[in-house]
Write an enzyme that holds these catalytic residues in place. Structure first.
Site, PDB file in Angstrom:
ATOM      1  N   GLY A  46       0.595  -1.269   0.010  1.00 32.81           N
ATOM      2  CA  GLY A  46      -0.150   0.204  -0.268  1.00 32.81           C
ATOM      3  C   GLY A  46       0.929   1.696   0.193  1.00 32.81           C
ATOM      4  CD  GLN A  51       3.415   6.052   2.820  1.00 34.03           C
ATOM      5  OE1 GLN A  51       2.517   5.725   1.853  1.00 34.03           O
ATOM      6  NE2 GLN A  51       3.948   5.184   3.520  1.00 34.03           N
ATOM      7  CB  CYS A  99       5.477   2.368   7.469  1.00 30.52           C
ATOM      8  SG  CYS A  99       4.661   3.860   6.876  1.00 30.52           S
ATOM      9  CG  LEU A 100       6.810   0.848   1.531  1.00 27.76           C
ATOM     10  CD1 LEU A 100       6.000   1.431   0.637  1.00 27.76           C
ATOM     11  CD2 LEU A 100       8.060  -0.306   1.689  1.00 27.76           C
ATOM     12  CG  HIS A 141      -0.496   0.681   7.016  1.00 23.12           C
ATOM     13  ND1 HIS A 141       0.301   0.596   8.495  1.00 23.12           N
ATOM     14  CD2 HIS A 141       0.203   1.849   6.329  1.00 23.12           C
ATOM     15  CE1 HIS A 141       2.030   1.453   8.255  1.00 23.12           C
ATOM     16  NE2 HIS A 141       1.744   1.631   6.853  1.00 23.12           N
ATOM     17  CD  GLU A 142      -0.862   2.314   3.015  1.00 22.31           C
ATOM     18  OE1 GLU A 142      -0.678   3.830   2.504  1.00 22.31           O
ATOM     19  OE2 GLU A 142      -0.177   1.352   2.862  1.00 22.31           O
ATOM     20  CG  HIS A 145      -0.037   6.766   5.587  1.00 21.10           C
ATOM     21  ND1 HIS A 145       1.532   7.492   6.102  1.00 21.10           N
ATOM     22  CD2 HIS A 145       0.458   5.491   5.272  1.00 21.10           C
ATOM     23  CE1 HIS A 145       2.212   6.147   6.077  1.00 21.10           C
ATOM     24  NE2 HIS A 145       1.680   5.298   6.285  1.00 21.10           N
TER      25      HIS A 145
END
Length: 188
Positions: A46, A51, A99-100, A141-142, A145
């Site tokens: 994702g 991000q 997480c990226l 999670h997304e 953000h």
């Protein structure tokens, strides 16, 4: 299409609520294509627009479940309904997240087992997905953000010190830090 740099924790766009998408034109289509390419290069399951430095309420996802079903799409201006999470500490084996935007780190986080995601796609067609397990976790999670929340912000207090230490050790937590998928190896 292009691979975009991914912002690392500390950049203000990651810690502020994103604004709704109002223009569904060519720029949004290009952004979504670039986000898919960036997510694949990272690799991730994702990626939210903040991000990659774009403060818009949009995220992409791509995940293959245990039954071999591929879940791939874009959620624009989404809403998310959640079941209450079970009470207790998160299991370090089964409930660890990464997480990226906090690359190379994983910590346990209890999430809701059921999520209902609604929104529109690139053609402004409405959709609704009832998700369980890891797909529900990805959506939560997304979606976080888009509200300026990173998963590390939700961790139980016992994990606060290890998170802060990992961020400090990496030199993150300041504006302007990013990494480039396919070029930088940050164990994302």
């Amino acid at each position: 299409m292009a691979v975009l740099p991914i912002l690392i924790t500390g950049d203000p766009v990651l810690h502020s609520p994103a604004r709704p998408v109002t223009d569904f034109g060519a720029d949004l289509h290009r952004l979504v294509s670039d986000m898919f390419e960036t997510m694949e290069a990272a690799p991730g399951v994702g990626l939210a627009a903040p991000q990659v430095g774009i403060p818009l309420r949009a995220f992409v996802y791509d995940w293959l479940d245990d039954d071999g079903v591929r879940w791939r799409g874009v959620a624009i201006n989404p809403e998310l309904w959640l079941s209450p999470p079970t009470i207790g500490e998160a299991d370090e084996e089964e409930e660890s997240e990464g997480c990226l935007s906090v690359p190379g780190e994983r910590f346990p986080l209890r999430r809701s087992e059921l999520a209902i995601l609604s929104g529109v796609d690139l053609d402004e067609a409405p959709f609704e997905i009832r998700a369980h397990g890891w797909l529900a976790r990805i959506f939560q999670h997304e979606y976080d953000h888009l509200d300026g929340v990173l998963y590390v912000d939700r961790l139980e207090p016992v994990w606060a010190k290890p998170v802060a230490k990992a961020i400090r050790r990496a030199g993150w937590g300041v504006p302007g830090e990013s990494w480039m998928p396919g070029r930088d190896d940050l164990d994302a």
